[in-house]
Design a protein around this motif. Sequence first.
Motif, mmCIF file in Angstrom:
data_model
loop_
_atom_site.group_PDB
_atom_site.id
_atom_site.type_symbol
_atom_site.label_atom_id
_atom_site.label_comp_id
_atom_site.label_asym_id
_atom_site.label_seq_id
_atom_site.Cartn_x
_atom_site.Cartn_y
_atom_site.Cartn_z
ATOM 1 N N SER A 105 -8.629 -79.155 69.380
ATOM 2 C CA SER A 105 -7.560 -78.037 69.168
ATOM 3 C C SER A 105 -6.799 -78.318 67.924
ATOM 4 O O SER A 105 -6.666 -77.075 67.122
ATOM 5 N N HIS A 106 -6.311 -79.522 67.609
ATOM 6 C CA HIS A 106 -5.537 -79.677 66.493
ATOM 7 C C HIS A 106 -6.441 -79.809 65.300
ATOM 8 O O HIS A 106 -5.840 -79.033 64.301
ATOM 9 N N MET A 164 -17.811 -89.798 66.674
ATOM 10 C CA MET A 164 -17.523 -89.631 68.081
ATOM 11 C C MET A 164 -16.938 -88.314 68.244
ATOM 12 O O MET A 164 -16.283 -87.616 67.401
ATOM 13 N N LEU A 165 -17.522 -87.625 69.524
ATOM 14 C CA LEU A 165 -16.812 -86.262 69.535
ATOM 15 C C LEU A 165 -15.451 -86.448 69.842
ATOM 16 O O LEU A 165 -14.965 -87.172 70.710
ATOM 17 N N GLN A 166 -14.728 -85.575 69.622
ATOM 18 C CA GLN A 166 -13.223 -85.211 69.791
ATOM 19 C C GLN A 166 -13.185 -84.676 71.080
ATOM 20 O O GLN A 166 -13.798 -83.675 71.758
ATOM 21 N N THR A 167 -11.940 -85.109 71.965
ATOM 22 C CA THR A 167 -11.687 -84.341 72.979
ATOM 23 C C THR A 167 -11.182 -82.890 72.774
ATOM 24 O O THR A 167 -10.898 -82.757 71.903
ATOM 25 N N ALA A 168 -10.917 -82.167 73.940
ATOM 26 C CA ALA A 168 -10.506 -80.690 73.461
ATOM 27 C C ALA A 168 -9.174 -80.791 72.955
ATOM 28 O O ALA A 168 -8.894 -79.902 71.859
ATOM 29 N N LEU A 169 -8.193 -81.653 73.327
ATOM 30 C CA LEU A 169 -7.064 -81.560 72.683
ATOM 31 C C LEU A 169 -7.130 -81.943 71.356
ATOM 32 O O LEU A 169 -6.429 -81.126 70.564
ATOM 33 N N HIS A 170 -7.834 -82.967 70.766
ATOM 34 C CA HIS A 170 -7.706 -83.270 69.516
ATOM 35 C C HIS A 170 -8.643 -82.366 68.769
ATOM 36 O O HIS A 170 -8.236 -81.929 67.340
ATOM 37 N N LEU A 187 -12.242 -75.841 76.112
ATOM 38 C CA LEU A 187 -11.486 -75.166 74.953
ATOM 39 C C LEU A 187 -12.012 -73.723 74.548
ATOM 40 O O LEU A 187 -13.377 -73.766 74.293
ATOM 41 N N PHE A 188 -11.258 -72.854 74.388
ATOM 42 C CA PHE A 188 -11.610 -71.543 73.639
ATOM 43 C C PHE A 188 -10.862 -71.402 72.665
ATOM 44 O O PHE A 188 -9.496 -71.575 72.337
ATOM 45 N N CYS A 189 -11.357 -70.997 71.382
ATOM 46 C CA CYS A 189 -10.972 -70.560 70.196
ATOM 47 C C CYS A 189 -11.320 -69.234 69.881
ATOM 48 O O CYS A 189 -12.400 -68.917 69.556
ATOM 49 N N ILE A 190 -10.271 -68.211 69.807
ATOM 50 C CA ILE A 190 -10.350 -66.942 69.347
ATOM 51 C C ILE A 190 -9.986 -66.785 67.905
ATOM 52 O O ILE A 190 -8.939 -67.206 67.629
ATOM 53 N N GLU A 191 -11.012 -66.263 67.096
ATOM 54 C CA GLU A 191 -10.502 -66.161 65.596
ATOM 55 C C GLU A 191 -10.634 -64.613 65.097
ATOM 56 O O GLU A 191 -11.688 -64.128 65.403
ATOM 57 N N LYS A 192 -9.935 -64.016 64.534
ATOM 58 C CA LYS A 192 -9.826 -62.799 63.985
ATOM 59 C C LYS A 192 -10.660 -62.926 62.771
ATOM 60 O O LYS A 192 -10.025 -63.578 62.009
ATOM 61 N N LYS A 193 -11.509 -61.898 62.647
ATOM 62 C CA LYS A 193 -12.376 -61.789 61.415
ATOM 63 C C LYS A 193 -11.450 -61.324 60.144
ATOM 64 O O LYS A 193 -10.604 -60.659 60.440
ATOM 65 N N LYS A 220 -8.035 -64.178 59.940
ATOM 66 C CA LYS A 220 -8.447 -65.320 60.024
ATOM 67 C C LYS A 220 -7.518 -66.475 60.904
ATOM 68 O O LYS A 220 -7.711 -67.716 60.978
ATOM 69 N N GLY A 221 -6.453 -65.686 61.805
ATOM 70 C CA GLY A 221 -5.707 -66.390 62.644
ATOM 71 C C GLY A 221 -6.542 -67.037 63.823
ATOM 72 O O GLY A 221 -7.636 -66.428 64.157
ATOM 73 N N ARG A 222 -6.147 -67.925 64.600
ATOM 74 C CA ARG A 222 -6.815 -68.386 65.743
ATOM 75 C C ARG A 222 -5.769 -68.493 67.063
ATOM 76 O O ARG A 222 -4.609 -68.956 66.785
ATOM 77 N N ILE A 223 -6.418 -68.352 68.068
ATOM 78 C CA ILE A 223 -5.604 -68.693 69.311
ATOM 79 C C ILE A 223 -6.335 -69.576 69.992
ATOM 80 O O ILE A 223 -7.684 -69.381 70.220
ATOM 81 N N ILE A 224 -5.852 -70.777 70.291
ATOM 82 C CA ILE A 224 -6.557 -71.984 70.923
ATOM 83 C C ILE A 224 -6.038 -71.880 72.620
ATOM 84 O O ILE A 224 -4.827 -72.002 72.748
ATOM 85 N N LEU A 225 -7.095 -72.064 73.433
ATOM 86 C CA LEU A 225 -6.884 -72.081 74.784
ATOM 87 C C LEU A 225 -7.621 -73.236 75.140
ATOM 88 O O LEU A 225 -8.903 -73.484 75.282
ATOM 89 N N VAL A 226 -6.717 -74.195 75.854
ATOM 90 C CA VAL A 226 -7.397 -75.631 76.485
ATOM 91 C C VAL A 226 -7.069 -75.374 77.996
ATOM 92 O O VAL A 226 -5.969 -75.144 78.669
ATOM 93 N N VAL A 227 -8.229 -75.085 78.712
ATOM 94 C CA VAL A 227 -7.845 -74.715 79.986
ATOM 95 C C VAL A 227 -8.340 -75.865 80.961
ATOM 96 O O VAL A 227 -9.519 -76.427 81.042
ATOM 97 N N TYR A 228 -7.311 -76.298 81.617
ATOM 98 C CA TYR A 228 -7.470 -77.404 82.746
ATOM 99 C C TYR A 228 -7.684 -76.513 84.180
ATOM 100 O O TYR A 228 -6.557 -75.808 84.448
ATOM 101 N N TYR A 229 -8.796 -76.796 84.820
ATOM 102 C CA TYR A 229 -9.039 -75.941 85.875
ATOM 103 C C TYR A 229 -9.200 -76.476 87.081
ATOM 104 O O TYR A 229 -9.690 -76.154 88.304
#
Length: 187
Positions: free
Chosen positions: A9-10, A1-7, A181-187, A131-140
Amino acid sequence: MLQTALHFSHTLLKEIIQVGDVVVDATMGNGNDTAFLAELVGSTGLVYAFDIQEQALINTEKKITELGLNNQTILLQQGHETVGKTIPEETELTAAIFNLGYLPKSDKQIITKPDTTKKALDALVARLKRKGRIILVVYYGHAGGEAELALVQKYSQQLAQEEYSVLTYQFINQKNNPPILFCIEKK
């Protein structure tokens, strides 16, 4: 089953956060992400959690106290645009998470805004470790939400692909503007 954006993100955060890391909850809300992050970083790590609403601070403090996570959290009743002034410049961050929109079960007129989100992103990207990440869950699906979504999309697309990978995750067949959900990862 596909995960929600919130799940999802975790899942993305669990993959990279280690005990002892320093992380940010840019929108503490009811404290769910703050508590989740505090458990991941353990007693030797640190979570900076930001929110402008007193109720968010009260709710989060209650939750982390009940869970015994006070020692690894700094709760700040201030906007996420103050990240750059609050977190020392030399601090390397493993991760940050945003839930953009408004605090559930509260005043829906108090929303995150594109200009403050951009300031926070600028400060966080500068402190993000490899390899760090910034997660943005955008409710619009509220007034002002489309403008913030546009800002996050544009910001993410303009990051140099040699330095960052950016993922978006969304359900495209659901009603009522499901979060993106947006995930920005630094290479």
